[in-house]
Design a protein around this motif. Sequence first.
Motif: not given
Length: 278
Positions: A8-13, A32-35, A54-58, A85-89
């Motif tokens: 998950t978050g597989g499109a990130g670094g 990831d949430v962004r195609q 790839t799977v677009n997934c929230d 998968a996660g987000v920063s402040p």
Amino acid sequence: MSDVTVITGGAGGMGVETAKIVGRDHTVVLCDVRQDRLDRASATLGELGISATTVNCDVTDRLAVDELFGAAQELGTVTAVVHTAGVSPAMGDAEYVMRTNAIGTLNVNEVFYATVGDGGAIVNVASMAAHILPEELIPVSAFPQALTDEAAFLAATLAGCDIAGEQQRSGIAYAISKNFVKWYSSSQAERFNGRGLRIVSVSPGSVDTEMGRLEEAGGAGALVADAAVPRWGRPEEMAELFAFCVSDKAGYLTGTDILNDGGVVASIRERARAGSNP
């Protein structure tokens, strides 16, 4: 059937670097949430001879996570999940941060628990922030509610973000949400083991990724400069650890958190100790 690793978050670094490692002998599913980011990640991996689905997934949507695992199971036997998968402040308000990091982790892990067979392993990405926030500020008593009453959990944890003013709420939410990731990965280990599954968390420090650099001006840069290893972590360094944690080589590893922060937390604690003992 082939073994499948879901990232998950597989499109990130960190996600892409992990795919480069596990993709050598596993079928890889990136979510990831962004195609557009998924398309770039897939192309990057393709140049290395790694074919990724790839799977677009929230991850905050339980039904979407169910569909993600369903798609992965069509490709083979899901044996590993790397949940980055996660987000920063800097990426949103306190509720967005809490819901993405905490509820997202809950969803991915609970579906993993329900669908993956004996021998499966999951690594959840927490953060060094989970080790820095003082314990008395962490609403741990509210954490079990995530399993039974999502609304009550969110209300209690978001109330805990009110301690430092509106501008700091996202940062506090981030630390609390990553504490939840760390808590969940420990508290659920015995339950997971009952199904032959391993669960562990890793707490990275400041990592040189697009998301990591968003926090540079917000304090991450200063923490890096004062660390035992005074540089940013590299995503491939984190990926090597994630891949090890879900591999058969780590078959005895479960229910714990691994702090991989270049010594940031150690430096903070030693300075605090030295300052209180002049």
